[in-house]
Design a protein around this motif. Structure first.
Motif: not given
Length: 102
Positions: A4-8, A72-74
């Motif tokens: 949940e903390n990974t910017p996507s 969609h990705g990181r």
């Protein structure tokens, strides 16, 4: 792996060239450049997608230069070692009616 903390990000754009498939550490990796409409004009985004499912999807659909793609990705920030701007976890293609016909 994303948490949940990974910017996507969701991106929609046009393939600059057909995707390239390489083998890295025993895993298929797809690499491609995506041209998106940025606020100051077109922007090139370097994308990679790792895994057999991405490789199978690209091999089946064989996208080419100019095809529209949604990912969609990181987001890989400056601290990451990746040379890619985004590591994709989802890929979708918009194929023209002519290419979709059997």
């Amino acid at each position: 792996m994303m948490d949940e903390n990974t910017p996507s990000i969701w991106l929609t754009g046009i393939l600059e060239q057909p995707p390239t498939m390489i083998m890295r550490d025993g895993t298929n990796t797809i690499q491609f450049d995506l041209i998106i409409d940025g606020p100051d004009g077109p922007v090139e985004v370097a994308v990679e997608a790792t895994g057999a499912s991405h490789a199978a999807f690209i091999a089946t659909h064989r996208p080419s230069k100019g095809d529209r793609i949604v990912i969609h990705g990181r987001i890989n920030d400056d601290d990451d070692e990746s040379q890619y701007d985004v590591t994709a976890d989802l890929i979708a293609l918009a194929i023209s009616d002519e290419r979709a016909r059997p």
